[in-house]
Design a protein around this motif. Structure first.
Motif, PDB file in Angstrom:
ATOM      1  N   LEU A 650       0.845  -1.206   0.000  1.00 13.48           N
ATOM      2  CA  LEU A 650       0.000   0.000   0.000  1.00 13.48           C
ATOM      3  C   LEU A 650       0.875   1.249   0.000  1.00 13.48           C
ATOM      4  CD1 LEU A 650      -2.669   1.503   0.183  1.00 13.48           C
ATOM      5  CD2 LEU A 650      -2.614   1.176   2.678  1.00 13.48           C
ATOM      6  N   ASP A 651       1.906   1.282   0.839  1.00 21.73           N
ATOM      7  CA  ASP A 651       2.785   2.451   0.879  1.00 21.73           C
ATOM      8  C   ASP A 651       3.446   2.687  -0.477  1.00 21.73           C
ATOM      9  OD1 ASP A 651       2.171   2.933   3.519  1.00 21.73           O
ATOM     10  OD2 ASP A 651       3.919   1.860   4.316  1.00 21.73           O
ATOM     11  N   ARG A 652       3.917   1.618  -1.112  1.00 16.33           N
ATOM     12  CA  ARG A 652       4.546   1.771  -2.433  1.00 16.33           C
ATOM     13  C   ARG A 652       3.543   2.282  -3.451  1.00 16.33           C
ATOM     14  NH1 ARG A 652       7.714  -2.934  -1.041  1.00 16.33           N
ATOM     15  NH2 ARG A 652       6.109  -4.302  -1.915  1.00 16.33           N
ATOM     16  N   ALA A 653       2.332   1.773  -3.389  1.00 15.35           N
ATOM     17  CA  ALA A 653       1.307   2.216  -4.341  1.00 15.35           C
ATOM     18  C   ALA A 653       1.013   3.697  -4.169  1.00 15.35           C
ATOM     19  CB  ALA A 653       0.046   1.390  -4.156  1.00 15.35           C
ATOM     20  N   LEU A 654       0.899   4.152  -2.936  1.00  8.98           N
ATOM     21  CA  LEU A 654       0.565   5.563  -2.686  1.00  8.98           C
ATOM     22  C   LEU A 654       1.702   6.489  -3.106  1.00  8.98           C
ATOM     23  CD1 LEU A 654      -1.232   5.236   0.767  1.00  8.98           C
ATOM     24  CD2 LEU A 654      -2.271   5.529  -1.493  1.00  8.98           C
ATOM     25  N   VAL A 655       2.938   6.058  -2.904  1.00 15.80           N
ATOM     26  CA  VAL A 655       4.086   6.868  -3.358  1.00 15.80           C
ATOM     27  C   VAL A 655       4.056   7.007  -4.871  1.00 15.80           C
ATOM     28  CG1 VAL A 655       6.596   6.900  -3.593  1.00 15.80           C
ATOM     29  CG2 VAL A 655       5.564   6.373  -1.387  1.00 15.80           C
ATOM     30  N   THR A 656       3.812   5.892  -5.562  1.00 16.58           N
ATOM     31  CA  THR A 656       3.785   5.928  -7.028  1.00 16.58           C
ATOM     32  C   THR A 656       2.639   6.794  -7.520  1.00 16.58           C
ATOM     33  OG1 THR A 656       4.713   3.697  -7.118  1.00 16.58           O
ATOM     34  CG2 THR A 656       3.636   4.517  -9.103  1.00 16.58           C
ATOM     35  N   LEU A 657       1.481   6.675  -6.909  1.00 12.05           N
ATOM     36  CA  LEU A 657       0.336   7.480  -7.337  1.00 12.05           C
ATOM     37  C   LEU A 657       0.585   8.965  -7.097  1.00 12.05           C
ATOM     38  CD1 LEU A 657      -2.593   5.200  -6.132  1.00 12.05           C
ATOM     39  CD2 LEU A 657      -1.992   5.748  -8.494  1.00 12.05           C
ATOM     40  N   SER A 658       1.238   9.306  -6.019  1.00 12.14           N
ATOM     41  CA  SER A 658       1.568  10.713  -5.770  1.00 12.14           C
ATOM     42  C   SER A 658       2.513  11.252  -6.833  1.00 12.14           C
ATOM     43  CB  SER A 658       2.209  10.860  -4.385  1.00 12.14           C
ATOM     44  OG  SER A 658       1.296  10.525  -3.361  1.00 12.14           O
ATOM     45  N   GLU A 659       3.464  10.423  -7.250  1.00 10.82           N
ATOM     46  CA  GLU A 659       4.389  10.843  -8.305  1.00 10.82           C
ATOM     47  C   GLU A 659       3.675  11.023  -9.632  1.00 10.82           C
ATOM     48  OE1 GLU A 659       7.169   7.677  -8.235  1.00 10.82           O
ATOM     49  OE2 GLU A 659       8.321   8.453  -6.515  1.00 10.82           O
ATOM     50  N   ARG A 660       2.673  10.211  -9.896  1.00 10.24           N
ATOM     51  CA  ARG A 660       1.985  10.255 -11.184  1.00 10.24           C
ATOM     52  C   ARG A 660       0.845  11.260 -11.207  1.00 10.24           C
ATOM     53  NH1 ARG A 660       3.044   5.159 -14.169  1.00 10.24           N
ATOM     54  NH2 ARG A 660       1.058   5.332 -15.280  1.00 10.24           N
ATOM     55  N   HIS A 661       0.209  11.521 -10.048  1.00 10.19           N
ATOM     56  CA  HIS A 661      -1.021  12.321 -10.058  1.00 10.19           C
ATOM     57  C   HIS A 661      -1.044  13.449  -9.032  1.00 10.19           C
ATOM     58  CE1 HIS A 661      -2.695   9.386 -12.813  1.00 10.19           C
ATOM     59  NE2 HIS A 661      -2.338   8.429 -11.990  1.00 10.19           N
ATOM     60  N   GLY A 662       0.055  13.697  -8.367  1.00 13.19           N
ATOM     61  CA  GLY A 662       0.092  14.787  -7.403  1.00 13.19           C
ATOM     62  C   GLY A 662      -0.190  14.317  -5.992  1.00 13.19           C
ATOM     63  N   SER A 663       0.047  15.194  -5.043  1.00 12.56           N
ATOM     64  CA  SER A 663      -0.043  14.815  -3.629  1.00 12.56           C
ATOM     65  C   SER A 663      -1.461  14.857  -3.077  1.00 12.56           C
ATOM     66  CB  SER A 663       0.848  15.741  -2.797  1.00 12.56           C
ATOM     67  OG  SER A 663       0.431  17.096  -2.980  1.00 12.56           O
ATOM     68  N   ASP A 664      -2.389  15.531  -3.767  1.00 13.52           N
ATOM     69  CA  ASP A 664      -3.765  15.643  -3.274  1.00 13.52           C
ATOM     70  C   ASP A 664      -4.548  14.400  -3.695  1.00 13.52           C
ATOM     71  OD1 ASP A 664      -6.322  16.263  -2.521  1.00 13.52           O
ATOM     72  OD2 ASP A 664      -6.340  18.258  -3.446  1.00 13.52           O
ATOM     73  N   MET A 665      -4.737  13.495  -2.755  1.00 18.00           N
ATOM     74  CA  MET A 665      -5.391  12.224  -3.044  1.00 18.00           C
ATOM     75  C   MET A 665      -6.827  12.405  -3.524  1.00 18.00           C
ATOM     76  SD  MET A 665      -5.700   8.994  -0.418  1.00 18.00           S
ATOM     77  CE  MET A 665      -3.988   9.204   0.067  1.00 18.00           C
ATOM     78  N   THR A 666      -7.482  13.442  -3.075  1.00 24.05           N
ATOM     79  CA  THR A 666      -8.891  13.648  -3.446  1.00 24.05           C
ATOM     80  C   THR A 666      -9.055  13.973  -4.922  1.00 24.05           C
ATOM     81  OG1 THR A 666      -8.815  16.007  -2.889  1.00 24.05           O
ATOM     82  CG2 THR A 666      -9.415  14.451  -1.129  1.00 24.05           C
ATOM     83  N   LYS A 667      -7.952  14.341  -5.579  1.00 28.87           N
ATOM     84  CA  LYS A 667      -8.033  14.665  -7.004  1.00 28.87           C
ATOM     85  C   LYS A 667      -7.641  13.489  -7.905  1.00 28.87           C
ATOM     86  CE  LYS A 667      -7.283  19.626  -6.371  1.00 28.87           C
ATOM     87  NZ  LYS A 667      -6.433  20.806  -6.708  1.00 28.87           N
ATOM     88  N   TRP A 668      -7.260  12.389  -7.325  1.00 24.97           N
ATOM     89  CA  TRP A 668      -6.918  11.213  -8.122  1.00 24.97           C
ATOM     90  C   TRP A 668      -8.190  10.638  -8.742  1.00 24.97           C
ATOM     91  CZ3 TRP A 668      -3.409   8.192  -4.137  1.00 24.97           C
ATOM     92  CH2 TRP A 668      -2.257   8.950  -3.900  1.00 24.97           C
ATOM     93  N   ARG A 669      -8.078  10.185  -9.986  1.00 17.03           N
ATOM     94  CA  ARG A 669      -9.239   9.640 -10.695  1.00 17.03           C
ATOM     95  C   ARG A 669      -8.831   8.376 -11.446  1.00 17.03           C
ATOM     96  NH1 ARG A 669      -9.812  12.170 -14.681  1.00 17.03           N
ATOM     97  NH2 ARG A 669     -11.944  11.613 -15.260  1.00 17.03           N
ATOM     98  N   TRP A 670      -9.687   7.373 -11.385  1.00 15.44           N
ATOM     99  CA  TRP A 670      -9.453   6.119 -12.099  1.00 15.44           C
ATOM    100  C   TRP A 670      -9.288   6.377 -13.597  1.00 15.44           C
ATOM    101  CZ3 TRP A 670      -7.490   1.694 -12.395  1.00 15.44           C
ATOM    102  CH2 TRP A 670      -7.997   0.623 -13.152  1.00 15.44           C
ATOM    103  N   GLY A 671     -10.093   7.283 -14.143  1.00 17.46           N
ATOM    104  CA  GLY A 671     -10.030   7.558 -15.574  1.00 17.46           C
ATOM    105  C   GLY A 671      -8.710   8.125 -16.045  1.00 17.46           C
ATOM    106  N   ALA A 672      -7.935   8.722 -15.130  1.00 13.49           N
ATOM    107  CA  ALA A 672      -6.632   9.258 -15.523  1.00 13.49           C
ATOM    108  C   ALA A 672      -5.687   8.138 -15.946  1.00 13.49           C
ATOM    109  CB  ALA A 672      -6.027  10.053 -14.369  1.00 13.49           C
ATOM    110  N   GLU A 673      -5.879   6.949 -15.381  1.00 13.05           N
ATOM    111  CA  GLU A 673      -5.078   5.782 -15.769  1.00 13.05           C
ATOM    112  C   GLU A 673      -5.848   4.844 -16.695  1.00 13.05           C
ATOM    113  OE1 GLU A 673      -1.963   4.920 -14.946  1.00 13.05           O
ATOM    114  OE2 GLU A 673      -1.429   6.185 -13.226  1.00 13.05           O
ATOM    115  N   HIS A 674      -7.147   4.775 -16.478  1.00 12.62           N
ATOM    116  CA  HIS A 674      -7.973   3.817 -17.224  1.00 12.62           C
ATOM    117  C   HIS A 674      -8.575   4.516 -18.441  1.00 12.62           C
ATOM    118  CE1 HIS A 674     -11.264   0.787 -17.780  1.00 12.62           C
ATOM    119  NE2 HIS A 674     -10.247   0.003 -17.530  1.00 12.62           N
ATOM    120  N   ARG A 675      -7.782   4.556 -19.494  1.00 14.14           N
ATOM    121  CA  ARG A 675      -8.167   5.231 -20.728  1.00 14.14           C
ATOM    122  C   ARG A 675      -8.010   4.265 -21.888  1.00 14.14           C
ATOM    123  NH1 ARG A 675      -5.689   8.271 -24.908  1.00 14.14           N
ATOM    124  NH2 ARG A 675      -6.898  10.114 -25.546  1.00 14.14           N
ATOM    125  N   ALA A 676      -9.018   4.182 -22.725  1.00 11.03           N
ATOM    126  CA  ALA A 676      -8.917   3.352 -23.925  1.00 11.03           C
ATOM    127  C   ALA A 676      -8.194   4.155 -24.995  1.00 11.03           C
ATOM    128  CB  ALA A 676     -10.305   2.943 -24.404  1.00 11.03           C
TER     129      ALA A 676
END
Length: 792
Positions: A650-676
């Motif tokens: 979980l810690d590794r996942a959250l670090v990676t997500l922060s690097e990819r989508h910023g530090s504000d977790m409330t702004k993370w969106r599945w669609g930012a990664e899940h794109r056709a």
């Protein structure tokens, strides 16, 4: 103004205007090649006029006075709208890709030449009934009529690669079936992986890695090469996890639909791209009324309905490929051993033309089991002991394949008996086919050749120098899994297990995960009336039962960081809905991905990327029954628990997500990664053009939802890119067949300059559908145009 300044100004103007003029002129020139949709055109090869009304969704409605003219017209519109796709597919199947793209295509060309698809397609023509060959001839004539008469330039891909397509031949239409048989029957790759795992791990360790299909999960109907014993391997090695393909299908009786007649739903899942594989078409001719999904290059409707029945496909996943380890004759390497003594290899030389390079001469060796794969496949070389080669036995290699005729007959089948008679001719790939008719009947059949083995289950390479593991025949058609008007009033399959464990014959040990099937069953049981609207809503369903199953086990940790606490709070309140606008799916999926790595990457080492899977089956097994896997074997001084691994991942996942989508977790969106991405095979690789023709879109769903958004978590750059899913969706209403609904993932046109290249993407993403029906006059009144094809 001085002449020097005027000269500079004129030069600057020319620098700006001339390129723009050239680009603009080129654009207009290319657009002049867009197809004619209205008026009339005179063509050789027709016997009577054909009317083609192209509706507002660019679907052609073909009205012909004979079936042969109808097939001619379908060939014409396929070529008109998808000629590049057709030509690329036949080049891949024939092993001629390197002629276009150079040495990068050799890997594919070598495989296709070794498999001999082109020769077997040409030979299979002679196994087809005369009327089927005539249909293929008419279709080819239609394709070639367009090639010989179209105005303006060919589509952009031909300009980029600078070549002209060759005339179409009937055998070219059979190559697609060969490619699909290979794509949907890829278990020889599993055998090669198992062989490599066997070199590193004992059988019991491998068995722990691949838990069995659970007893309570949905069921549709209800000698020595490596120092290990083959019998023990067959008994103890389950298959690798993770589906290569996936699809959904279900059918309910008239009592359940509320209309008195069945409703059938089907959405086959394959690799997504632009243009999509499928092309919608309707054909009306004497003795033929069929609507649904065609494949450009093939004259017969693959999925759809006629005026009396409807049908849908999912892949069974049966093991129809075996690898045989052939022992070479020590005194003559040009021979291999058989029970009757040494036998020479059958040899043929294939010449592969390579763009900007010398031709390659490939000597293909064939044994009594099939072609030698280890001559071209490095993994097969690794699996073959010294003095041996590996050959492939595969039901899809027949040179008397009648699968195309099965489709021809299926398009005309009036009832259950006619349906079964058509399916009897299917050889490869084996499919689960659901059925419904206007009389109120529903059914299910799994046609196709499935080998009967004298010994073993095809899970690992076996000795070929004796007949101990020989194929002794195929499962009789009458004994293949089937059902007709079941008492439950419904049939569901989503690549889950088809038969109960007491079924007489062996199909496979590789049953895909059950979550989509379980969700379909759950919704059908919860809703008393399952009409067309309800089926459409179920196709949009994005609830992940896999997340609901796995997440409670993952949440049993005590987080340390504030980010981890916040993430767990979010996940505790989440219902498993994979919405593109939500944060929870992104956290869950990335955490699950890191958890796979934490649990068994240390044991597998370099083999981990090949085994890593989106399936939760192994994770569930480890967390509930095999916690020893939670220990990190690379840390000799410590013994980690499953809680340790859950927290670390979980810690590794959250670090990676922060690097990819910023530090504000409330702004993370599945669609930012899940794109056709809906990428084009060629243009998406060309700078500027890849952005100019981008029709990608954010989507809902995931690997285990009914509205499936399949991804490859092995891809470090885009592990959740939606690259696999329902390129075609259909719901067939047998109380009113014209109310049946359809959708494809991109658009009808394969020409990137057409407004119909990607005009259906948003409707597809949002789960909307349209009907394909009406008289010629009704369709014409709201159409994009009405084109008359006249005989010369």
């Amino acid at each position: 103004m001085s002449w020097q300044k005027r000269t500079v100004l004129v030069a600057l103007t020319l620098i700006i205007i001339l390129p723009a003029a050239v680009i603009g002129g080129g654009w207009l020139w290319l657009r002049s090649g867009l197809p004619q949709l209205d008026g009339a055109v005179t063509l050789p090869g027709l016997t009577s006029p054909v009317e083609i009304a192209t509706d507002r969704n660019a679907v052609p409605h073909i009205f012909a006075r004979s079936q042969q003219d109808a097939y001619f017209a379908l060939g014409y519109v396929h070529a008109r709208d998808r000629m590049w796709q057709m030509d690329l597919n036949r080049r891949i199947g024939a092993g001629r890709l390197s002629e276009l793209i150079g040495s990068a295509g050799l890997r594919y060309d070598r495989l296709m030449r070794v498999l001999g698809f082109q020769a077997s397609a040409e030979a299979s023509l002679q196994a087809l009934a005369p009327e089927v060959r005539q249909a293929l001839d008419s279709y080819s004539a239609g394709v070639n009529a367009w090639l010989g008469s179209h105005g303006g330039p060919l589509p952009l891909e031909f300009q980029v690669l600078r070549y002209q397509p060759e005339p179409w031949k009937p055998a070219d239409s059979l190559l697609w079936g060969k490619l699909m048989a290979l794509q949907l029957s890829g278990n020889y790759n599993d055998e090669l992986l198992r062989a490599r795992l066997m070199q590193k791990f004992p059988a019991e360790t491998i068995r722990q890695m691949y838990p069995d299909y659970p007893a309570g999960a949905p069921v549709t109907l209800a000698s020595d090469l490596t120092g290990l014993e083959f019998d023990r391997l067959h008994a103890s090695l389950p298959p690798p996890l993770g589906p290569a393909t996936a699809s959904n299908e279900w059918v309910v009786s008239g009592e359940r639909s509320g209309t008195g007649k069945p409703v059938l739903a089907n959405d086959p899942h394959l690799q997504l791209g632009a243009p999509t594989l499928w092309y919608l078409a309707r054909i009306e001719a004497p003795g033929l009324s069929v609507t649904g999904a065609t494949v450009p290059g093939v004259p017969f409707t693959v999925l759809g309905r006629n005026d009396r029945i409807s049908w849908g496909f999912t892949t069974t996943g049966s093991d129809v490929q075996d690898l045989y380890v052939e022992r070479l004759d020590r005194s003559d390497p040009g021979k291999y051993l058989t029970p009757d003594g040494p036998r020479p290899f059958e040899l043929r030389t294939e010449t592969i033309k390579v763009k900007d390079a010398d031709d390659e001469q490939l000597v293909v060796r064939t044994t009594r089991h099939g072609p030698v794969l280890s001559d071209i496949e490095p993994r097969a070389v690794q699996a073959a002991p010294e003095g041996h080669v590996i050959s492939l036995a595969f039901t899809g290699l027949s040179d008397r394949d009648t699968t195309a005729e099965a489709l021809w007959r299926l398009n005309r089948a009036p009832d259950w008996e006619g349906f079964k008679a058509a399916l009897r001719l299917i050889q490869a790939p084996q499919q689960n086919i659901v059925y419904a008719d206007i009389q109120g009947n529903i059914g299910f059949y799994t046609p196709g050749l499935v080998p009967i083995r004298r010994k073993g289950d095809g899970s690992v390479p076996v000795p070929g120098w004796n007949d101990e593991y020989a194929w002794t025949g195929a499962i009789p058609f009458e004994e293949l899994p089937q059902d007709f008007n079941p008492a439950a009033g419904k049939i569901v399959n989503a690549n889950n297990r088809v038969t109960s464990p007491d079924y007489r014959w062996f199909l496979t040990s590789r049953w895909d995960d059950w979550y989509r099937a379980a969700r379909i069953e759950q919704v059908l049981e919860a809703n008393r009336r399952h009409d067309v609207d309800a089926a459409e809503a179920l196709m949009r369903d994005t609830v992940s039962l896999a997340a609901r199953d796995l997440l409670p086990l993952m949440l049993k940790i005590n987080p340390v960081s504030q980010n981890a606490k916040a993430a767990l709070d979010m996940l505790r309140g989440w219902d498993g809905t994979m919405s593109r606008d939500r944060t929870e799916p992104l956290i869950y999926e990335w955490w699950a991905r890191e958890l796979h790595r934490a649990l068994y990457a240390d044991e597998l080492g370099p083999l981990f990327p090949e085994v890593m899977s989106a399936s939760p089956r192994l994770v569930l097994h480890i967390l509930t029954k095999a916690p020893q896997w939670c220990d990190d074997v690379t840390t000799a001084d410590a013994r980690e628990t499953c809680e340790d691994m859950l927290g670390r991942s979980l810690d590794r996942a959250l670090v990676t997500l922060s690097e990819r989508h910023g530090s504000d977790m409330t702004k993370w969106r599945w669609g930012a990664e899940h794109r056709a991405p809906l990428a084009h095979q060629v243009l998406s690789r060309v700078p500027v053009l890849k952005d100019l023709f981008d029709i990608g879109i954010e989507t809902d769903g995931g690997n285990h939802t009914v509205n499936r958004g399949g991804s490859s978590i092995r891809d470090d750059g885009a592990p959740f890119s939606h690259i696999h899913g329902a390129g075609y969706r259909a719901i067939y209403d047998m109380s009113d067949p014209e109310n049946s609904r359809f959708m494809i993932s991109t658009g009808q046109s394969g020409n990137p300059l057409s407004s119909h290249y990607g005009d259906l993407v948003e409707q597809w993403r949002d789960g909307r559908h349209f009907t394909i029906s009406g008289t010629l006059e009704q369709v014409t009144s709201e159409s994009l145009g009405r084109l008359t094809l006249r005989p010369e």
